[in-house]
Write a protein that holds these residues in place. Structure first.
Motif, PDB file in Angstrom:
ATOM      1  N   MET A   1       0.855  -1.191   0.000  1.00  0.00           N
ATOM      2  CA  MET A   1       0.000   0.000   0.000  1.00  0.00           C
ATOM      3  C   MET A   1       0.893   1.245   0.000  1.00  0.00           C
ATOM      4  O   MET A   1       1.837   1.326   0.777  1.00  0.00           O
ATOM      5  CB  MET A   1      -0.894  -0.002   1.256  1.00  0.00           C
ATOM      6  CG  MET A   1      -2.051   0.961   1.178  1.00  0.00           C
ATOM      7  SD  MET A   1      -2.996   1.166   2.739  1.00  0.00           S
ATOM      8  CE  MET A   1      -3.585  -0.475   3.072  1.00  0.00           C
ATOM      9  N   SER A  22       3.034  -3.258   9.663  1.00  0.00           N
ATOM     10  CA  SER A  22       2.009  -4.064   8.989  1.00  0.00           C
ATOM     11  C   SER A  22       2.644  -5.282   8.333  1.00  0.00           C
ATOM     12  O   SER A  22       3.793  -5.243   7.890  1.00  0.00           O
ATOM     13  CB  SER A  22       1.341  -3.199   7.911  1.00  0.00           C
ATOM     14  OG  SER A  22       0.540  -4.001   7.083  1.00  0.00           O
ATOM     15  N   ASP A  24       1.626  -6.480   5.555  1.00  0.00           N
ATOM     16  CA  ASP A  24       1.674  -6.167   4.132  1.00  0.00           C
ATOM     17  C   ASP A  24       2.707  -5.068   3.893  1.00  0.00           C
ATOM     18  O   ASP A  24       2.875  -4.190   4.737  1.00  0.00           O
ATOM     19  CB  ASP A  24       0.303  -5.669   3.655  1.00  0.00           C
ATOM     20  CG  ASP A  24      -0.742  -6.759   3.792  1.00  0.00           C
ATOM     21  OD1 ASP A  24      -0.394  -7.926   3.548  1.00  0.00           O
ATOM     22  OD2 ASP A  24      -1.886  -6.449   4.173  1.00  0.00           O
ATOM     23  N   ASP A  64      -2.509   5.224  -2.108  1.00  0.00           N
ATOM     24  CA  ASP A  64      -3.726   4.462  -1.792  1.00  0.00           C
ATOM     25  C   ASP A  64      -4.426   5.028  -0.568  1.00  0.00           C
ATOM     26  O   ASP A  64      -5.609   4.758  -0.349  1.00  0.00           O
ATOM     27  CB  ASP A  64      -3.360   2.995  -1.517  1.00  0.00           C
ATOM     28  CG  ASP A  64      -2.632   2.381  -2.691  1.00  0.00           C
ATOM     29  OD1 ASP A  64      -3.240   2.328  -3.778  1.00  0.00           O
ATOM     30  OD2 ASP A  64      -1.453   1.982  -2.530  1.00  0.00           O
ATOM     31  N   GLU A 307      -3.544  -4.291  15.970  1.00  0.00           N
ATOM     32  CA  GLU A 307      -4.284  -4.233  14.701  1.00  0.00           C
ATOM     33  C   GLU A 307      -3.313  -3.884  13.586  1.00  0.00           C
ATOM     34  O   GLU A 307      -2.270  -3.296  13.832  1.00  0.00           O
ATOM     35  CB  GLU A 307      -5.350  -3.119  14.744  1.00  0.00           C
ATOM     36  CG  GLU A 307      -6.463  -3.311  15.745  1.00  0.00           C
ATOM     37  CD  GLU A 307      -7.585  -4.191  15.218  1.00  0.00           C
ATOM     38  OE1 GLU A 307      -7.480  -4.695  14.077  1.00  0.00           O
ATOM     39  OE2 GLU A 307      -8.565  -4.371  15.967  1.00  0.00           O
ATOM     40  N   ASP A 308      -3.720  -4.222  12.366  1.00  0.00           N
ATOM     41  CA  ASP A 308      -2.970  -3.795  11.198  1.00  0.00           C
ATOM     42  C   ASP A 308      -3.382  -2.346  10.902  1.00  0.00           C
ATOM     43  O   ASP A 308      -4.490  -2.089  10.421  1.00  0.00           O
ATOM     44  CB  ASP A 308      -3.317  -4.717  10.031  1.00  0.00           C
ATOM     45  CG  ASP A 308      -2.455  -4.433   8.824  1.00  0.00           C
ATOM     46  OD1 ASP A 308      -1.443  -5.111   8.658  1.00  0.00           O
ATOM     47  OD2 ASP A 308      -2.798  -3.502   8.063  1.00  0.00           O
ATOM     48  N   GLN A 311      -4.752  -1.092   7.356  1.00  0.00           N
ATOM     49  CA  GLN A 311      -6.100  -1.588   7.041  1.00  0.00           C
ATOM     50  C   GLN A 311      -7.158  -0.877   7.875  1.00  0.00           C
ATOM     51  O   GLN A 311      -8.226  -0.509   7.373  1.00  0.00           O
ATOM     52  CB  GLN A 311      -6.190  -3.109   7.282  1.00  0.00           C
ATOM     53  CG  GLN A 311      -5.428  -3.937   6.261  1.00  0.00           C
ATOM     54  CD  GLN A 311      -5.875  -3.661   4.822  1.00  0.00           C
ATOM     55  OE1 GLN A 311      -7.021  -3.294   4.557  1.00  0.00           O
ATOM     56  NE2 GLN A 311      -4.952  -3.813   3.870  1.00  0.00           N
ATOM     57  N   LEU A 314      -7.588   2.656   6.645  1.00  0.00           N
ATOM     58  CA  LEU A 314      -8.202   2.656   5.309  1.00  0.00           C
ATOM     59  C   LEU A 314      -9.712   2.411   5.407  1.00  0.00           C
ATOM     60  O   LEU A 314     -10.502   3.020   4.683  1.00  0.00           O
ATOM     61  CB  LEU A 314      -7.536   1.592   4.422  1.00  0.00           C
ATOM     62  CG  LEU A 314      -7.966   1.591   2.946  1.00  0.00           C
ATOM     63  CD1 LEU A 314      -7.584   2.910   2.256  1.00  0.00           C
ATOM     64  CD2 LEU A 314      -7.358   0.403   2.187  1.00  0.00           C
ATOM     65  N   GLU A 315     -10.110   1.523   6.326  1.00  0.00           N
ATOM     66  CA  GLU A 315     -11.548   1.280   6.523  1.00  0.00           C
ATOM     67  C   GLU A 315     -12.270   2.571   6.882  1.00  0.00           C
ATOM     68  O   GLU A 315     -13.355   2.859   6.374  1.00  0.00           O
ATOM     69  CB  GLU A 315     -11.761   0.265   7.657  1.00  0.00           C
ATOM     70  CG  GLU A 315     -11.624  -1.180   7.231  1.00  0.00           C
ATOM     71  CD  GLU A 315     -11.737  -2.133   8.415  1.00  0.00           C
ATOM     72  OE1 GLU A 315     -11.052  -3.152   8.378  1.00  0.00           O
ATOM     73  OE2 GLU A 315     -12.501  -1.848   9.364  1.00  0.00           O
TER      74      GLU A 315
END
Ligand code: AMP
Ligand code: GLY
Length: 434
Positions: A1, A22, A24, A64, A307-308, A311, A314-315
């Protein structure tokens, strides 16, 4: 991302570290960023409030996700400008950021939506203001607040009528420019001050929120809460004497009416609200809204969150926050600020920092690297942050780490979290006086 993070302080460094943790891959850019953040990402040479420049960068590089740290760019409309490019932004529209950008707007909002808060009166001219002060019936100190953003300095607790009158004159004469041409006079609240952060995702068709663990900041420069106010000298969370029912009460009485009020007023929310809360004899009262994460509270929260982060944010940015609880690491996190000599009035710059290798997280808040050497470049310079099974252990770890980082004139409070620890050990709760 690919993520663009706006800001350059300790809060942003803490966010950068958590983003990069993260699973990712994250390609991180920071504008303007700092030398301390270069280990996590690429600095973009644009100021945090350069709305046009940052929007142009986003149009070209198409991140992103854009995460806006400080309040200035939010109030200036950076989120609106980037969102107009169809790029997800964690950060509120300017219309919503007015909750922090105008204390009078925020107070009107609280009253309109029946959110418990201190009695107040807004004044814009000297005659009316002097009359209010001379006939003041709400008790002392009178709290005078510059309406607009004043870099955390626009609040004065005046202990006498003369001090209140002098402060009012100075504010209205433009001590903080346009920000103090209107002033909120407020009744004093006495009690336990808390920092309550809530992720909020509000739009015409939904109103969702996700509370983060309440923290406690320490605003005064010296131990035992003495001396002038600062941006915050250290924080910890969760608060050992705060029960789940207390948190629920803040949700019911402060957060739910806020989120419903935003929706009723047609204000979209896509970020965090940091509620400054004073818990007095009658329960929680809202002191103020901040439309961004607190500093040094963020350093604590990032150590607690399991938590990530990309993500999760982004939510919120995409208006699809679904979860009702955040996952947390058990135990407690503690952040202690290392401040420059002379902070907050006149922090001494350029002093060489003896940077060892402490066994805790080192967050850069106001540093610069020259010829391979770290030097002081701000008021709050570094934070030492740790996470441990409990607050007492966290305090020990930070105190041990202090041997490894220092410079001549460095200021640090050794009592961050100590009062809360004793309060909890004495079996006292949030409604009990210190
Ligand atoms: P602010 O800049 O709005 O965060 O306010 C600075 C500090 O002033 C807060 O953190 C509180 O400690 C204090 N404060 C603000 N409003 C009140 C109030 N009505 N009564 C007592 N203290 C207040
Ligand atoms: N630590 C208080 C603030 O960020 O406003």
């Amino acid at each position: 991302m690919k993520i663009l993070l706006i800001g350059s302080g300790g809060r942003e460094h803490a966010l950068a570290l958590k983003l990069k943790a993260s699973l990712d891959p994250v390609e991180l850019y920071a504008a303007p960023g700092s030398d301390g953040m270069k280990a996590q990402g690429t600095c973009v040479d644009l100021g945090a409030e350069d709305v046009a420049g940052l929007a142009a960068w986003c149009a070209e590089h198409r991140p992103d996700l854009v995460i806006i740290g400080p309040e200035g760019p939010l109030v200036a409309g950076l989120a609106d400008a980037v969102r107009a490019l169809d790029i997800p932004v964690f950060g509120h529209d300017a219309a919503t950021a007015r909750l922090e950008g105008s204390k009078i707007f925020a107070k009107d909002f609280m009253q309109r939506h029946h959110i418990p808060c201190a009695a107040s009166v807004a004044v814009r001219d000297l005659d009316a203001g002097e009359r209010e002060i001379r006939t003041w019936t709400h008790g002392y100190p009178i709290v005078l607040k510059a309406d607009g953003l004043a870099a955390g300095k626009g609040v004065v607790l005046a202990g006498t009528e003369d001090e209140a009158l002098a402060t009012l004159r100075s504010f209205l004469a433009g001590e903080y420019g346009e920000a103090s041409r209107a002033v909120l006079l407020e009744a004093p609240l006495f009690g336990m001050e808390l920092s309550f952060h809530v992720l909020v995702d509000v739009d015409a068709d939904h109103a969702r929120f996700l509370p983060l663990p309440p923290c406690q900041d320490h605003k005064r420069i010296f131990e035992n809460d003495q001396g002038p106010n600062t941006g915050g000298m250290g924080a910890f969370g969760p608060i050992p004497f705060l029960k789940a029912a207390d948190v629920q009460r803040m949700v019911d009485e402060l957060v739910v009416p806020t989120v419903r009020g935003l929706q009723a007023d047609g204000l979209r929310a896509r970020g965090v609200l940091f509620l400054g809360v004073m818990w007095d004899a009658g329960g929680p009262k809202l002191l103020e809204y901040n439309c961004r994460f607190g500093d040094p509270e963020t350093q604590v929260l990032m150590h607690l969150l399991d938590e990530d982060l990309p993500q999760l944010l982004l939510e919120v940015a995409e208006g699809r926050l679904q979860r009702e609880k955040v996952k947390l690491h058990p135990g407690c996190a503690l952040s202690v600020v290392l401040a420059a000599e002379g902070y907050p009035a006149a922090p001494k710059q350029g002093v060489v920092i003896d940077m060892g290798t402490p066994a805790v997280t080192v967050i850069h808040a106001g540093t610069r690297k020259t010829n391979g050497t770290w030097v002081v470049n701000g008021g709050r310079v570094l934070n030492l942050v740790t996470h441990a099974g409990n607050l007492a252990t966290a305090r020990t770890r930070i105190s041990e780490a202090l041997d490894s980082v220092q410079w001549p004139g460095m200021q640090v409070r050794g009592d961050i979290g100590l009062r809360a620890l004793k309060h909890a050990e004495a079996g006292k709760g949030v409604a009990d006086a210190w």
